[in-house]
Design a protein around this motif. Sequence first.
Motif, PDB file in Angstrom:
ATOM      1  N   LEU A  54       0.805  -1.240  -0.001  1.00 24.38           N
ATOM      2  CA  LEU A  54       0.041   0.046  -0.254  1.00 24.38           C
ATOM      3  C   LEU A  54       0.932   1.150   0.230  1.00 24.38           C
ATOM      4  O   LEU A  54       1.987   1.246   0.679  1.00 24.38           O
ATOM      5  CB  LEU A  54      -0.814  -0.162   1.163  1.00 24.38           C
ATOM      6  CG  LEU A  54      -2.001  -1.194   1.271  1.00 24.38           C
ATOM      7  CD1 LEU A  54      -3.083  -1.146   2.554  1.00 24.38           C
ATOM      8  CD2 LEU A  54      -2.589  -1.359   0.091  1.00 24.38           C
ATOM      9  N   ARG A  55       0.377   2.309  -0.672  1.00 21.71           N
ATOM     10  CA  ARG A  55       1.080   3.472  -0.956  1.00 21.71           C
ATOM     11  C   ARG A  55       1.241   4.203   0.682  1.00 21.71           C
ATOM     12  O   ARG A  55       0.246   4.156   1.263  1.00 21.71           O
ATOM     13  CB  ARG A  55       0.412   4.353  -1.825  1.00 21.71           C
ATOM     14  CG  ARG A  55       1.044   5.680  -1.956  1.00 21.71           C
ATOM     15  CD  ARG A  55       0.396   6.435  -3.144  1.00 21.71           C
ATOM     16  NE  ARG A  55       0.369   7.711  -3.021  1.00 21.71           N
ATOM     17  CZ  ARG A  55      -0.012   8.768  -3.653  1.00 21.71           C
ATOM     18  NH1 ARG A  55      -0.686   8.074  -4.794  1.00 21.71           N
ATOM     19  NH2 ARG A  55      -0.123  10.261  -3.766  1.00 21.71           N
ATOM     20  N   GLY A  56       2.235   4.412   0.829  1.00 23.35           N
ATOM     21  CA  GLY A  56       2.535   5.252   2.155  1.00 23.35           C
ATOM     22  C   GLY A  56       2.969   4.307   3.258  1.00 23.35           C
ATOM     23  O   GLY A  56       3.481   4.450   4.644  1.00 23.35           O
ATOM     24  N   SER A  57       2.986   2.701   3.042  1.00 19.01           N
ATOM     25  CA  SER A  57       3.298   2.002   3.880  1.00 19.01           C
ATOM     26  C   SER A  57       5.011   1.991   4.096  1.00 19.01           C
ATOM     27  O   SER A  57       5.549   2.481   3.248  1.00 19.01           O
ATOM     28  CB  SER A  57       2.958   0.344   3.542  1.00 19.01           C
ATOM     29  OG  SER A  57       3.918   0.176   2.423  1.00 19.01           O
ATOM     30  N   PHE A  58       5.449   1.441   5.244  1.00 12.17           N
ATOM     31  CA  PHE A  58       6.984   1.456   5.665  1.00 12.17           C
ATOM     32  C   PHE A  58       7.560   0.744   4.314  1.00 12.17           C
ATOM     33  O   PHE A  58       8.492   1.407   3.960  1.00 12.17           O
ATOM     34  CB  PHE A  58       7.044   0.443   6.913  1.00 12.17           C
ATOM     35  CG  PHE A  58       8.605   0.733   7.205  1.00 12.17           C
ATOM     36  CD1 PHE A  58       8.875   1.863   8.223  1.00 12.17           C
ATOM     37  CD2 PHE A  58       9.615  -0.437   6.926  1.00 12.17           C
ATOM     38  CE1 PHE A  58      10.322   1.788   8.808  1.00 12.17           C
ATOM     39  CE2 PHE A  58      10.773  -0.083   7.310  1.00 12.17           C
ATOM     40  CZ  PHE A  58      11.169   0.797   8.013  1.00 12.17           C
ATOM     41  N   LEU A  59       7.365  -0.517   3.876  1.00 10.20           N
ATOM     42  CA  LEU A  59       7.871  -1.114   2.845  1.00 10.20           C
ATOM     43  C   LEU A  59       7.796  -0.171   1.486  1.00 10.20           C
ATOM     44  O   LEU A  59       8.836  -0.178   0.706  1.00 10.20           O
ATOM     45  CB  LEU A  59       7.212  -2.194   2.671  1.00 10.20           C
ATOM     46  CG  LEU A  59       7.837  -3.276   1.276  1.00 10.20           C
ATOM     47  CD1 LEU A  59       9.145  -3.594   1.794  1.00 10.20           C
ATOM     48  CD2 LEU A  59       7.075  -4.728   1.458  1.00 10.20           C
ATOM     49  N   ASP A  60       6.960   0.466   1.320  1.00 10.34           N
ATOM     50  CA  ASP A  60       6.643   1.276   0.236  1.00 10.34           C
ATOM     51  C   ASP A  60       7.648   2.696   0.206  1.00 10.34           C
ATOM     52  O   ASP A  60       8.515   2.952  -0.655  1.00 10.34           O
ATOM     53  CB  ASP A  60       5.243   1.928   0.209  1.00 10.34           C
ATOM     54  CG  ASP A  60       4.848   2.917  -1.199  1.00 10.34           C
ATOM     55  OD1 ASP A  60       5.602   2.562  -2.183  1.00 10.34           O
ATOM     56  OD2 ASP A  60       4.557   3.923  -0.667  1.00 10.34           O
TER      57      ASP A  60
END
Length: 944
Positions: A404-410
């Motif tokens: 998801l956009r804005g997630s830590f991985l992103d």
Amino acid sequence: MNVKLCIMTTAVLFFTGQVVSAQKKTNDSIKEASIDEVVVTGYQKKSKDEVTSAITVVSGKALSNFSSSTMGSNALQGKAAGVDISALNGKPGSGSAINIRGLGNVTTKVGASNPLFVIDGFVVGNDQRAQDVFNSINPSDYENISILKDAAAAAIYGSQGANGVIVLTTKSGKSGRPVITLSSRIGFSEKIKDINFRMMNSAEKIDYEKKMYALGISGYSAWTDSNVSAALALDHDWQKDILRRSAIESYQVGIRGGNEKSKYTFSLGYDSDNGIVQNIHAYKRYTGRMKYEATPTDRMSFGVSTGVNYSMSQDIRDRNNEQNPFRAMYSYNPYEPVFNADGSYNSTKRGFPILEALKNNPERNNSLIFDGNIFAQYKILTGLNFKTQLGGYFNNIRWNRKVLRGSFLDRSLGINGSVVEQNQNRFRYTNSNTLNYTKTFGSHSIDLLGLVEYTEFRNDYISATGRNLSSPTLNELDNASTPFEVKGYDELYRTFSYGAFLTYDFAKKYILTASVRQDKDSRFGKNNVLSEPFWSVSGAWNVTNEEFLKDNTILSLLKLRASIGTRGYNNIDLNLNNTLMSGSSYGSFPTIAPNIIYGNPDLKWEVTKSQNYGAEFGFLNNRVRGTVDYFIDQKKDFIFTVPNFGSEGGAYATNINAGDLKNKGLELSLSADIIKSAGFNWSIRANTSLMSYKLVKLRNGETERTVGAINQLKEGEEPFSFYLVRSAGINPDNGNEIYYTKNGGTTEVYSSNDAVLLQGKSPLPKLFGGFGTTLSYKGFDLQADFTYKSGNYTYNYMALGMLSYPNGATNNMRSDAINYWTTPGQTNVLPRPNNTSNAPGGSTGLQTTDRFLQDASYIRLRNVSIGYTLDKRILGESFPVNKIRVSLSGQNLATWTKFEGDPEISIGSGESQTGGGQTFINGAFALYSYPAVKTYLFGIEVEF
């Protein structure tokens, strides 16, 4: 032991797994007649007296106490001699690694050793896809399962029966008024507590870090008194934060009925197990099944059996990296909080917040399976019957993963969100046609079956990846503004088979059988599409049917049997026989090149030659009964992927017929009715299998081959024996670890070139089986089952990582990591922590040696169930319910082992073992896969 059936019509047989009773209804009175047990052998049904092969039958009732998210293949564990089953891991809905009579195949992929699965006569297949279809059927719909183990039983299946056959018969309707059954089970599961080890708490870990800092170990930092106080106040257990107690619920409804001309059964089910991992729902399943059989005329009969299964699961990253929650719960330090002061997730010293990832990097897998089977049978003449059958399945699998956009991985990847969508359709159908002739003249009878069969399998796959999502709230593929990757393929194979099966019976005393079958399969090289004929010959002597034992009161059953024959193997990937080309690009220019796996047009069939010598016995009217079998399986020309020799183009690998394998074993089963009375019954049962394995030969020019990182195939040894550097313990003078060199010397410098094969130590068990007991007193019943394995070894990578001192700078450690060398003279400790490299490449810490190769033998309390049944005797004849049963059951309640962790290991790390091109060796190592769980269930069943 006789089982009484309350409602049956003339000439109808009902098989319970032990004994059959038939009943004939005349003028509202019911007469009972005990008749021979019927065994489903696949294409035919035989009375137990006529069976000359090694077949074990397990009743559906024996599998009904397990959680509905425990797949049917897993529930078979410990139920049959010669059948070694391990759950792939503890994930709800996961399948099994199955070996019937030892290692079936050396191919290192999941499902390579699968038996052939047959459902209500439909030949489903012998790959992992077939096991998925088998497991899609709710165990509450099982009538019984026949396990065909030797060539006499399996050779009629030709190229599909090399690893044995599992024949499932689902429940059929009964003549009489409809019977409606409603059942429900609710409960929970939780991770089995860590076995034989414990992780450090905050005080222990801080003390450990202080000592490492004082020793000058790289990566460690100093602790101040104020920091220590604050950290101790945060002490917690990450397992409790990442895991939870799962919620399980299951609901089933079924109806069965019929008359003399037709019988039917319908069932619907819903199962849910949200799993033990926070923030995801592990498994949901909706099932339906219908079975109808009719005999409209004396000559004509037909039937249909269909099922549907729709399952939804949320997956986790089952890989040895930061996205794996089962690694995180051991790696994160107990003084590191879940949340930061601002309410955001704490990324910890590992640099990744796993609980945030479980919410914002979801993976979902939806699977729809239709399976169906229709048959028609026509009596041409007395004793001559023609039967045609068409069975097939369709499986649609849709998998998606989102960042998801804005997630830590992103934010870490800088891709502004991504979506991966995969869609796969599998379709297989089989048309079987048989002509069966039976004739009895005096004490002689013959049964001749002719077979023609055609199978086709199709598989199509497409995948698309998009990045740069247009909006934080829109996360479907259509909202990705940057196409990243698209790929797909179509696959097809066909088989055509013909064969015959003959049985000769004299007075139910002497039985001879023979079979022959030949297959054509498009998956093999163009020069070897046609197999050699697969054949079997077997015989049995029912000694207790002899006149000289007619008045015997002690020996109630003695049957001696022997068989020899051959079986083929065709559970191989598609296009191993073809050289494939793959397209790519060089800048803006398209390119094409051969695949690294080069096709082999001369690839031929694996063939297993089997011998079996067995006996069945019973004493005191079969109150004590058992079987013993000795077998030899010799596999010739097994298929294996090997790198080409330099002269052949060493950059490529080819699938070839790489060698021969031999399994030998002894199977024993025993059961006894200790107490058998009108009000109280107590029985015990046990089975065991003793195995030996030998790799007879490899390809010409090669006597050994390393497989994966730590296993080896070597002529004259057990397959997949461990190949490791040997630890010689600790130098008591300086605390350094000592290693044996390849030639038997010692050194303090680690080198992987000193690895040697460890004779007798492989992941393959030398002994396995199960035992249990059943008690009933009036309306109460109790059942307990244990399973066990012995002689198998597993490499414990988890222990290696949790004890190696460099890891403690960022990871939590096992409590016994503090037990390291400190003073001269110590030996039974871990090596002295230091910054000196003891291996090429500057590596420090513990190395991969046999120090962490552990005996994975175990005994496990697999299942306990206690129930109480209220029937008409208690409820009264006027009560509108036939019976009500309530029960409590538990699975995996206790484990006895020396292994440091869960010894029932199949997959060590899922994504690095189960994908295409990965190396899977059942039970080879323990890492951070979905753990086994302990389950408790309350059930209620109502029959109208």
